[in-house]
Design an enzyme around this catalytic site. Structure first.
Site, PDB file in Angstrom:
ATOM      1  N   GLU A   1       0.895  -1.171   0.000  1.00  0.00           N
ATOM      2  CA  GLU A   1       0.000   0.000   0.000  1.00  0.00           C
ATOM      3  C   GLU A   1       0.918   1.201   0.000  1.00  0.00           C
ATOM      4  O   GLU A   1       1.501   1.552   1.026  1.00  0.00           O
ATOM      5  CB  GLU A   1      -0.925  -0.036   1.223  1.00  0.00           C
ATOM      6  CG  GLU A   1      -2.164   0.848   1.057  1.00  0.00           C
ATOM      7  CD  GLU A   1      -1.898   2.312   1.355  1.00  0.00           C
ATOM      8  OE1 GLU A   1      -1.618   3.065   0.379  1.00  0.00           O
ATOM      9  OE2 GLU A   1      -1.958   2.712   2.516  1.00  0.00           O
TER      10      GLU A   1
ATOM     11  N   CYS B   1      -1.797   9.139   2.531  1.00  0.00           N
ATOM     12  CA  CYS B   1      -1.656   8.747   1.125  1.00  0.00           C
ATOM     13  C   CYS B   1      -2.799   9.279   0.275  1.00  0.00           C
ATOM     14  O   CYS B   1      -2.673   9.377  -0.943  1.00  0.00           O
ATOM     15  CB  CYS B   1      -1.615   7.226   1.011  1.00  0.00           C
ATOM     16  SG  CYS B   1      -0.245   6.463   1.884  1.00  0.00           S
TER      17      CYS B   1
END
Length: 475
Positions: A247, A281
Site C-alpha cells: 500500500e 496517502c
C-alpha cells in the site's frame, strides 16, 4: 525515564539497548522503548513459524473473540491511546481520536468477518465425466505475515495488518515505524490479554536498517508493507518468490466539476488537504477545477484554508499540527520553493515554523514540479483549472499514481463515467479522495501498490484457495 517493553511471541521482553521517541511539536521526550537483539528477532520469527499450523487450525470462535476483545479494549482505552498517538506522531487530538475510533471498528469488522469466513461448495456433475463429484473450496493462509507499518496512522494501519492476519489464522510479526512505535506496543499489550497461542504475534521496534533480514527470512512468506514507493518496490524486487502486499503513496486528486456544490467542495478540500498535516496517502494534493466555476470556487477555498486552526496538537480545537519531524517539514518547504522558482504562485501559506508547514495553496504549478508530480506528504495543494470534464479526467490520469480520486458532481452519468475512466483504486463521488471506510476494499493501481486492505479483502489477500474434490457421492 519511561521505558516500554516490546512483545516477543506474545510476552513482554527487553533487549540490550533503548531508543527514545520525541514529540514533533515541541521536541519533548515521550518515552523510550527497548530494542530487540538479533537473537530475540530470531526467536520471534521462529515462534511464528512454529505456531503457524496451530494458528491456521484455531477454531473460528477463538479468533473472533480475540479480535472482539481487542476492539473492546481499544474503546476502553480510547483517551489514553489518542494522547499517545498525538504524543509520538504530532497529529492533533481530533484526528488521533478519530484514528482510535477507526481502530475499534477495524477489529470489530475483523471479528465479524471471521465468523462469516467459510468455504464454499461447487457441484462438478455439470458434465457426465464428473458425475458424483463435489468440490469444497476453502482459503488457507500462506503462513506468517511480516507487517511493516508507517508513522502516519501508528495504530489503525497496524490494525489493518494485525486484524486480518489473526482473522485467517496467520501469525504476524509487526515492525512499526521507528518514529512512532509506541501505539503498536500498546496494541501488543491488548493482544497479550487474549487467548491467542504464544507466537501468534510479536511487535519488534527495530531500526529500518535491520528490516532486510526480516523481509528475506523464508519463514515469513508474506510481506505486507505500507509506506513509500521506492522502499515498497525494493522489498518486492528483493523477494520475488514471496507474496508481497504493497500500500504505497499517491498524489490524490479532487475534481470539482461545474455542477458541484462549491461550498461543500471548498470546505472538504481545505480540511482534507491539511488533515494529518497532509501526511496521508489520500490527502488532497491536486485540485482540478472546471473552468466555468474556477474563480467562484477559489473564492471559497482560500477563506476555508485560512480559517483552519493550526498550532498545538494537544489543543482540542487544532486541525493542523506539525509534520512528523523538522526534516520532513524542511523537505516540503524545499519542494514549495522549487515550484515557486519554476513559476508557481503561492495563494496561501508556503512558510515553515520548525516541524510545521502553514496550509499551502499553489497555482500555476508546472506539471513536472515535485509538489504536483510526486507525493508531497505535507499540507500542500496544487490548484489547476481545466476546460471540461474530459480534461479533468485526463489530468487525474496523467499521474503515475492511482490510489483514490474524489469527484464533486451531482450528475449520475458523470459519476459512473468517472468510475469507468479514472485509473485509480477508488473513486469517491461527492467528496474528497481522503474518504475511507475501514471495511471497504482499499488499495491502488499503477505505482500506488498491489493488493487490497479492508478486512475481507485483506483476508483474501493473505490466503490462497484450496480445493478438495469428493468422489462417488449421490448428489
Amino acid at each position: 525515564m519511561d521505558v516500554r517493553t516490546f512483545w516477543l511471541a506474545g510476552r513482554p521482553a527487553t533487549g540490550d539497548s533503548e531508543l527514545t521517541v520525541t514529540n514533533p511539536h515541541d521536541g519533548r521526550v515521550v518515552a523510550a522503548h527497548s530494542v530487540p537483539t538479533e537473537a530475540q528477532v530470531e526467536e520471534a520469527v521462529a515462534a511464528a513459524d512454529a505456531v503457524a499450523k496451530e494458528a491456521a487450525a484455531l477454531p473460528v470462535h477463538v479468533r473472533a473473540e480475540a479480535l472482539a476483545h481487542v476492539s473492546r479494549r481499544i474503546a476502553e482505552r480510547a483517551d489514553e491511546l489518542a494522547h499517545l498517538i498525538t504524543s509520538e506522531n504530532g497529529k492533533p487530538l481530533m484526528w488521533a481520536r478519530a484514528e482510535v475510533g477507526r481502530a475499534v471498528s477495524t477489529f470489530r469488522f475483523a471479528a465479524e468477518e471471521t465468523r462469516r469466513w467459510s468455504g464454499g461448495v461447487m457441484r462438478l456433475d455439470t458434465e457426465p465425466a464428473a458425475a458424483g463429484r463435489l468440490a469444497y473450496v476453502s482459503r488457507v493462509p500462506y503462513g506468517p505475515v511480516l507487517a511493516i507499518t508507517p508513522f502516519n496512522f501508528p495504530l489503525n494501519l497496524v490494525a489493518h495488518k494485525v486484524a486480518p492476519s489473526i482473522a485467517v489464522g496467520a501469525p504476524v510479526v509487526v515492525k512499526p515505524a521507528p518514529a512512532t512505535p509506541l501505539s503498536a506496543l500498546a496494541l501488543g499489550e491488548i493482544l497479550a490479554e487474549t487467548d491467542l497461542p504464544a507466537g501468534m504475534f510479536s511487535v519488534l521496534p527495530v531500526p529500518n536498517d535491520r528490516a532486510a533480514s526480516l523481509v528475506n527470512d523464508p519463514r515469513l512468506p508474506v510481506v505486507s508493507f505500507t509506506g513509500s514507493g521506492p522502499v515498497g518496490y525494493s522489498i518486492m524486487d528483493s523477494v520475488p518468490r514471496k507474496h508481497v502486499v504493497l500500500e504505497l503513496g499517491g498524489n490524490a486528486a479532487a475534481v470539482v466539476l461545474r455542477d458541484a456544490d462549491l461550498d461543500w467542495a471548498a470546505s472538504r478540500i481545505a480540511l482534507f488537504s491539511n488533515y494529518q498535516a497532509g501526511q496521508s496517502c489520500i490527502a488532497v494534493q491536486r485540485v482540478i477545477v472546471e473552468e466555468p466555476v474556477a474563480e467562484a470556487f477559489l473564492g471559497k477555498l482560500l477563506p476555508a484554508v485560512s480559517a483552519l486552526v493550526t498550532g498545538d496538537p494537544f489543543d482540542e480545537k487544532t486541525q493542523v499540527g506539525p509534520l512528523v519531524s523538522e526534516a520532513a517539514a524542511e523537505r516540503v518547504e524545499q519542494w514549495i520553493e522549487e515550484a515557486v522558482a519554476a513559476g508557481a504562485r503561492v495563494l496561501a501559506g508556503g512558510t515553515r515554523d520548525g516541524a510545521a508547514i502553514a496550509p499551502t495553496v499553489l497555482a500555476d504549478v508546472p506539471a513536472d514540479a515535485k509538489v504536483s508530480a510526486e507525493e508531497v506528504f505535507g499540507p500542500v495543494m496544487v490548484v489547476q483549472t481545466v476546460p471540461s470534464a474530459d480534461a479533468a479526467f485526463e489530468a487525474v490520469n496523467s499521474s503515475r499514481y492511482g490510489l483514490q480520486a474524489g469527484v464533486f458532481t451531482r450528475s449520475l452519468d458523470l459519476a459512473f463515467r468517472a468510475n469507468r475512466e479514472l485509473e485509480v483504486g477508488g473513486v469517491i463521488i461527492g467528496d474528497v479522495p481522503s474518504y475511507r471506510a475501514d471495511q471497504m476494499p482499499y488499495g491502488g493501481v499503477k505505482e500506488s501498490g498491489v493488493g487490497r486492505e479492508g478486512l475481507r479483502s485483506a483476508m483474501e489477500d493473505l490466503t490462497y484457495e484450496k480445493t478438495m474434490v469428493l468422489t462417488g457421492l449421490t448428489l
